[in-house]
Structures are given as C-alpha cells and as structure tokens.
Scaffold this active site. Structure first.
Site, PDB file in Angstrom:
ATOM      1  N   GLN A 191      48.958  41.227  40.339  1.00  0.00           N
ATOM      2  CA  GLN A 191      47.869  41.859  40.572  1.00  0.00           C
ATOM      3  C   GLN A 191      47.832  41.967  42.083  1.00  0.00           C
ATOM      4  OE1 GLN A 191      45.042  39.969  37.333  1.00  0.00           O
ATOM      5  NE2 GLN A 191      43.897  41.301  38.869  1.00  0.00           N
ATOM      6  N   PHE A 222      43.697  41.029  33.842  1.00  0.00           N
ATOM      7  CA  PHE A 222      42.325  40.493  33.704  1.00  0.00           C
ATOM      8  C   PHE A 222      41.986  39.335  34.702  1.00  0.00           C
ATOM      9  CE2 PHE A 222      43.805  41.973  29.822  1.00  0.00           C
ATOM     10  CZ  PHE A 222      43.016  43.348  29.520  1.00  0.00           C
ATOM     11  N   GLU A 226      46.249  37.520  39.589  1.00  0.00           N
ATOM     12  CA  GLU A 226      45.687  37.676  40.804  1.00  0.00           C
ATOM     13  C   GLU A 226      46.203  36.679  41.654  1.00  0.00           C
ATOM     14  OE1 GLU A 226      41.631  38.134  41.640  1.00  0.00           O
ATOM     15  OE2 GLU A 226      41.826  37.661  43.667  1.00  0.00           O
ATOM     16  N   ARG A 304      31.229  33.774  44.323  1.00  0.00           N
ATOM     17  CA  ARG A 304      30.713  34.921  43.365  1.00  0.00           C
ATOM     18  C   ARG A 304      29.724  34.543  42.391  1.00  0.00           C
ATOM     19  NH1 ARG A 304      31.537  40.466  42.973  1.00  0.00           N
ATOM     20  NH2 ARG A 304      33.079  40.545  44.167  1.00  0.00           N
ATOM     21  N   ARG A 336      38.071  38.576  34.882  1.00  0.00           N
ATOM     22  CA  ARG A 336      37.105  39.761  34.827  1.00  0.00           C
ATOM     23  C   ARG A 336      35.544  38.972  34.880  1.00  0.00           C
ATOM     24  NH1 ARG A 336      38.039  44.180  30.111  1.00  0.00           N
ATOM     25  NH2 ARG A 336      37.260  45.868  31.248  1.00  0.00           N
ATOM     26  N   ALA A 502      38.475  42.486  41.978  1.00  0.00           N
ATOM     27  CA  ALA A 502      36.998  42.873  42.348  1.00  0.00           C
ATOM     28  C   ALA A 502      36.550  44.156  41.819  1.00  0.00           C
ATOM     29  CB  ALA A 502      37.084  42.603  43.844  1.00  0.00           C
ATOM     30  N   GLU A 705      34.925  45.326  35.935  1.00  0.00           N
ATOM     31  CA  GLU A 705      34.593  44.077  35.351  1.00  0.00           C
ATOM     32  C   GLU A 705      32.781  44.109  34.886  1.00  0.00           C
ATOM     33  OE1 GLU A 705      35.411  42.511  39.487  1.00  0.00           O
ATOM     34  OE2 GLU A 705      35.866  40.891  38.429  1.00  0.00           O
TER      35      GLU A 705
END
Ligand code: MTE
Ligand code: HPA
Ligand code: MOS
Length: 768
Positions: A191, A222, A226, A304, A336, A502, A705
């Site tokens: 990703q 998903f 990343e 987050r 996600r 994101a 997401e």
C-alpha cells in the site's frame, strides 16, 4: 461508471504480482522464522540447509550491508533477528534457492538453539511492567474530575476487542529484479510504494534513486500492507542485490498468518456520567493497546483511537489516555479504521451499560447525545455534523417504530429465538492524523492522438481508486472515459508518496489529478483562443468539442491536442496537492487534524438461536453520508464489504494466541471469517446527500473505512437479543461475540451471576 477492473477481474485476466511472467534465472526465497515468542539466539545451524539441492545462499543479519532496520515510526524492528527474537514468526534467515519448493524444503532443515525468555501476551501485563512503545498520551476537554459530582448516574466498566486477521486474498509478496548499475526494480504488493522503496534502500545502504518499487494492484490490503509489505521487499532486494539475480518471495497462507501483525486487540476501562435528563456530562477512558513486539504503526493507531474517543457524541468533559503496550506478538498494524473502531466499541459499551442499568433502550441516550455542528471534539476541532440528519433519516426511512414493534412481538411470542435491534451512529475523521502525510502527486500525459495516461501515488487494492482517478481526468477534460488509461503505481513516476490508506487516497490523489488536468486544460484553451481568434474566456471544452460562446466550432478535442503539440505547448503535467486547513499540535493535543468527518447511522436487527447460541443478522439498514458520491456502485461495494468485515470482527473472527505467544488460529479451519451464510439477509444503503462544501474530491466523501464501524451495531443487536432471553445475563463487553460466548451469555455457568430467570430459561428449553 463501472469499475474499470471488473471485466478483467471476472475473466481472471487482471495481473497480480504472482502473474507477472518470470524473468529467466529467477530465484525464490523463503524465510526461516522464530518458533518461539521471546528468546536469546544461542546458535543457528545452517549447514544442513545449505547442502539441500537448489539452495543458492542463506542470508542472515550478518549479510546486511546497510541498516538491519525496518521500523518506520521508531527504529525498533530488525529485518532479520540478530541475537534476540521478540515474536513467534520473526524472520531469522532468508533462504534463496532455484525453486520455491527447494527454498521451503531447506528452511525446514535449519535449526536454531534459542534460550527462552519470559513471554508477555497481555497488554495490561505489559503496562504493569512498564513495557510501553511510546509514552502514553492524554486528550482532555473540560474538567471531568469536577463533572462527576453533577452526574445523576455514573457507571464504570471495561471493554475488550480482539485483533483481526486481514485475510487479503493475495498473500504478501515481492519480486526484485536487478537492473544495470546496481539498480533494482521491485514489484510489490504494498500500500506504500515509497515506504517499501525507502526500506529496501535503507537495508541495502543505497540511495532511494537506486530502487524502483512498482505496484500493479493488490488482492486486498485492508491496512495489512501499509507497513508490513516492506519486509518482503527488503528481503528480496537484499538477495537480488547481492546475487545479481531476480528473487521472488510469495508467502503461503500459513506463513502469512503466522508472520504478520493484525488489528490491535484493546483492553479498556471506562467511566461515564449522565445527568438526570440523560445528557452525558463526563467520560473517562484508559485504552491499553496490544502493540506486539515492535512499534510498526502502533503510535499512529493509538493516536487515531484517541481522536475517536467520543465517537459520534458530544461530551463536554472528557479525559482519554492511551497506552501502547509492548508484548511478544507479531507487531500489530493498520487495519481498516486504524484504531478508531476500538474506541467506538468502548464508547458504545459505556452507553449500553448505563442503559442496561437504567432499564432503558440505549438509543435514547445515543440519540440525545449525538454531536451537532459547532460542538468541540476533545482535540479542539469543531464538528460539521451530519449525525442528527443521518439518524433522523434512518429512523423515518426504515420505519424504526414498526421494526421495534416487530422485534417486541417476535420476542413475546418466541421462547427459543430472540431478536435484538441496535443503532450504530458513526463519525470518522478523514485525513492522515500526521499532517505532513496529507499530500499527493499526479502525472498526466495527453498523447497527441488525444488519448490520456494518468499516474498517481494511489494503489489499487480493490477499493476502486483507479476508476475514480480515471473519472476525475475524464471529467476535467470532458472526454470519453475510454480515452483515459491508468498507469501502475511506480516510485519512478510519482515520488515520496504517502501510503494508500486513511481512506484519503482518492481525495489526495484525485485532487492532484484534477490540478494536473486543469493546468493542461488552461494551456489547451489558450491554443484554442489563438486558433479561433477569440478570447480565452469564451472557450469551453465539452464532450470532446471546443465550444465558443457555447456554440460548437470546427475544433474538437483531438484537433485541439494536435494543434497544441504542433505549437510546442506541453501536453503533460505533474501536479502536487496538499490538504489545506489541517494542523495539529502534539504539545497541547489540540488542532484541526481532519479535512472533514464522515457520518452515518446503521440500524441492525439480529436473531439469536437460544438453544444453540448461533445467530443470524436479519438486516443492516444504513443512511450514509456520501457528500455526493462520484461512483455509487463502487461506494456501495465499499459499504457492503465494510459492514461484513466489521461483523466478522465483532462476531466470528477469534484470534487466539496461547500463553507461549503462538498463534493457534492459524488456518481457515480454526479462524472463521464471514461467508455467504453470515452476511446479513438484507443490507439497505441509502444516501444522505448533502450540498455543503467539503474537501473531498468532487465532494464525494471518503468511503473506505467508515462503514466498517457499522458492524459494531451487530454486537449490540446480538447483546440485546441475549438480554431479551436472559435480562440478568452477565455478558461482558468482550468482542468477538462468538456463538460460544453467546451460549455462555444465555446460560451463565453458576457463580457468575446466574439468576432464577436463567434457570427458568433453562427449564423452558429443557421442556421444549
Ligand atoms: N476495499 C478493498 N476492496 N480492498 C482493500 O484492501 N482497504 C480498506 C478500504 N477498502 C480495502 C478496501 C482500507 S483499510 C482503506 S484505508 C481504504 O480502502 C484505502 O483506500 P481509499 O483511501 O482509496 O479509500
Ligand atoms: N490512517 C491510516 N494510516 C496511517 C495514518 C492514519 O491516520 N497515519 C499513518 N498511517
Ligand atoms: Mo487503511 S487501515 O488506513 O490501510
């Protein structure tokens, strides 16, 4: 417009990494991994493996010419273990052989003498021992310590959510091919092409310009690719660079499940206070995040979580503290929602617990406390809220009163089957919480036959971002989408990319495409003005025609493009976009980190079989805040997929590590993911179309997401069904709510708060 990949997908013609034709002489890698979760490596026995047919070389940390380091946020993760192993599945050696089979056979001949060290798997234990990845952080609003005395009702509790295996269909993989002058071209299923490029360069000790990472598409990411696609890129790069031969490594499912990190399990404590009118006055929460053995993205995910502490509600007095706890599990990673869903589950648990103690429906408290435009989040940003609009539309569109009566009537007339209904409002912030990552670039070429090629930093992983990028270009140029083609995502064309993550990929890269196309249109209009001897302001490009004062002219798109080329006007543009307005100050923990929020409300009805503990989801009905969807088919797919993935996390998917830190649920027979039988019988999706301006691409809000969190509603619908059978059920807020836990909730073992009513239920079952 349909997804540009749909035709090749259904015909099996879409190319994934493992479909790329092999370059002659390609070698295959396989990793030897730690069989224990924590220990000291005393001795590594490679000699027997080296003797195996086909083995070319075995790499260990000693062969690394650059840095033995893959940690992105914090440099705390070696690519290959040196003296210590920190999780079961940690790569120790990398075998390279002439075939995939030979490489794996040789791996089985490697032995390691490892002196075991104590293993921690529980984040609260890690916290108690001071094992934190980063210092804890606290977000605060108002004065919660003073607010409690004004509360009529105060309830405390804890809530737990387990991790989740990404289970992308395409496992992790990389393929590195040496070029001239020590350069490498690496195909990857990542990703984050730039992070993979940087990691390979770092491990080799070469500048980034020596490494190209190229991505065709992913068979799902998903979040699992990343950060965690980088290791395989680095291993293949290491081997290819030193052997001068192409090297490929495709993990098999077992390797992938054992070696990679997953969604972070969280264990949290909450305290919530309401006034007599059910306004939530105060909320305090401590989040214990199970980070695993290295930082990976945990600090960003923890952040987050804090940003989503109050979910879709306004609470005037809040204190939220998060701890990223180091354990001996594979480093957990993005998935996600990126820590947001974990926070939302705690908030909803707190509300459910108060409601259950007051004997009222949770939705009364939920609805009363939804945020409104102008309300302040604990991190300082003011809400631009669609929470009430989504809730009200869902209530009326889906006739909630009728639904509720149907559930009541059903429960009154059934003893062995019970239904539950829940509301799940969502509010999810769009932007990377790290402000500097909110930038993207696009490269657009108009060829002189009028066809167009677009490159961006966006990675296609099934979410349909390439279709959206193509739509943006076709719309700005006002040409047939068939004239536009997307390029693979290559670090040679687009540099310094943020990961596709994101949910912001389409916004960031789409805005860059828009800027690039607008710049070309500007130049084309100047050419048209000269050709037509008219002012530029009177010219318009529409449906492949050049209009003057709204009238067709002899010029069309293709002639105009050719004319521009002959006049030596550039038909290419490389554009840069950076989200305006976003900022955040980590010293004060205040700012405006998100470009905007996405809202929605899901109503879930589920049925529990009170004999077996099994269940089904009757319906999930959603009013979703699309802004103005630029591709309703794709966006609908994202919502359906998100809901089902969220339901899996909340109900079926039970990740199990034993005390020794070994993954027990490491196959699809021991780790149950949603299938056709577990999807809701009905999914209704209706749009809350709004015309307020926002920073989304073409006002089409991010959708990747947010819908995942609708799945949390299924937990609470099932909980309500269990409570309808046994109101005194001592069911903990502990997801996933597997059939096993449902059964224990229906018939609590004695000594855990079982009541007369429970015995009545039991006898009811027995007699029937
Ligand atoms: N949809 C599919 N089909 N496959 C995926 O891997 N990843 C999700 C979501 N939807 C994913 C997906 C995650 S975690 C994110 S962050 C977004 O898509 C990323 O893409 P976007 O930014 O274009 O929405
Ligand atoms: N979301 C998703 N991925 C990320 C983020 C984020 O906020 N920050 C870094 N990687
Ligand atoms: Mo998504 S978890 O931001 O890749």
């Amino acid at each position: 417009m349909k997804n540009i990949d749909s035709s090749t997908h259904v015909k099996g013609q879409s190319l994934y990494l493992d479909d790329i034709p092999l370059v002659a002489g390609t070698l295959f890698g396989a990793a030897f991994i730690s069989p224990v979760a924590h220990g000291h490596i005393e001795q590594l026995y490679l000699a027997e493996a080296m003797q195996q047919p086909g083995v070319v070389r075995i790499f260990t940390h000693k062969d690394i010419t650059g840095e033995n380091q893959i940690g992105g946020i914090i440099p705390d993760e070696p690519l290959l273990a040196e003296h210590e192993v920190d999780f079961c599945g940690m790569p120790i050696a990398f075998v390279v052989a002439t075939s995939d089979h030979a490489a794996r056979a040789a791996v089985r001949k490697i032995k390691a003498a490892i002196e075991p060290l104590p293993v921690i798997t529980d984040p609260r234990v890690a916290h108690a021992q001071g094992e934190l990845i980063v210092p804890p952080r606290t977000f605060k609003l108002g004065a919660p310590e003073l607010a409690w005395e004004h509360c009529e009702y105060v309830v405390e509790g804890s809530a737990d959510t387990n991790g989740q295996e990404h289970l992308y269909i395409e496992t992790q993989c990389a393929y590195a091919i040496p070029q001239e002058n020590g350069e490498l071209k690496i195909y990857s299923s990542t990703q984050s092409p730039t992070a993979s490029q940087r990691t390979a360069a770092r491990v080799l000790g070469v500048p980034m310009h020596q490494v190209e990472v190229d991505v065709i598409r992913l068979g799902g990411g998903f979040g699992g690719k990343e950060d965690q696609a980088n290791a395989w890129v680095a291993l293949c790069a290491l081997a290819a660079y030193h052997l001068g031969k192409p090297v490929k490594y495709v993990l098999d499912r077992l390797e992938d499940m054992q070696m990679t990190g997953k969604r972070h399990p969280y264990s949290s404590d909450f305290k919530i206070g309401l006034d007599k009118d059910l306004n939530i006055l105060a909320y305090e929460v401590d989040f214990y995040q199970n980070a695993g053995a290295a930082a990976d993205l945990s600090p960003a995910i923890m952040e987050r979580t804090l940003f989503h502490t109050t979910s879709t509600y306004f609470i005037p007095n809040v204190r939220a503290t998060a701890y990223s706890c180091r354990t001996h599990l594979p480093p957990n990673t993005a998935f996600r929602g990126f820590g947001g869903p974990q926070a939302k589950f705690v908030m909803e648990s707190a509300i459910a617990k108060v409601a259950e103690e007051l004997g009222i429906d949770a939705c009364v408290i939920q609805k009363k406390n939804l945020n409104k435009t102008g309300d302040e989040f604990p991190f300082g940003q003011k809400a631009v809220s669609e929470a009430h609009a989504c809730w009200h539309k869902a209530e009326s569109l889906y006739n909630v009163e009728t639904l509720r009566q149907e559930v009541q009537r059903f429960n009154a007339s059934n003893t062995l089957l019970k239904k539950g209904l829940s509301f799940m409002p969502i509010c999810f912030g769009i932007s990377f919480t790290n402000t500097s990552m909110n930038q993207a670039r696009a490269l657009v070429h108009v060829y002189y036959d009028g066809s167009v090629k677009v490159s961006t930093g966006a990675v296609e992983m099934g979410q349909g971002v390439n279709t959206k990028m193509l739509q943006v270009a076709a719309q700005v140029f006002s040409i047939n989408p068939a004239k536009v083609r997307m390029q693979t995502t290559s670090t040679n064309r687009i540099a310094n990319t943020s990961p596709s993550a994101a949910s912001a990929t389409a916004d960031l890269n789409g805005k860059a495409v828009q800027l690039a196309c607008l710049a070309i249109v500007e130049r084309l209009k100047q050419v048209a003005a000269q050709e037509l001897q008219a002012p530029e302001t009177a010219i318009e490009l529409k449906n492949e025609q050049v209009l003057l004062h709204g009238e067709e002219t002899a010029l069309d798109w293709k002639k105009l493009v050719t004319a521009a080329f002959l006049k030596r006007v550039s038909l290419s543009e490389h554009a840069h976009y950076a989200t305006p307005e976003v900022h955040f100050d980590k010293k004060t923990e205040k700012g405006h980190p998100f470009a905007y929020h996405v809202y929605g409300t899901a109503i879930t009805v589920a049925t529990v079989d009170c004999v077996r503990g099994t269940y089904s989801v009757d319906a999930v009905k959603v009013v979703h805040d699309f802004g103005a969807s630029m591709n309703p088919t794709i966006d609908r797919g994202q919502i359906e997929g998100g809901i089902v993935q969220g339901i899996g996390w909340m109900t079926l998917e039970e990740l199990l590590y034993d005390q020794a830190g070994r993954l027990r649920s490491n196959t699809l027979s021991t780790y149950k993911i949603p299938d056709i039988y577990s999807v809701p019988q009905e999914i209704a999706i209706d749009a809350l179309d709004t015309d307020t301006d926002n920073l989304a691409i073409l006002r089409s809000k991010a959708v990747g997401e947010p819908p995942f969190m609708y799945g949390i509603g299924t937990y609470f619908a099932l909980r309500n069904a269990i409570k309808a059978f046994n109101p005194a059920s001592p069911l903990a807020f502990d997801a996933p709510l597997t059939p096993e836990k449902v059964l224990l909730g229906l018939y609590p073992p004695t000594g855990t708060g079982a009541t007369n009513l429970h015995e009545t239920s039991l006898s009811r079952v027995a007699t029937s």
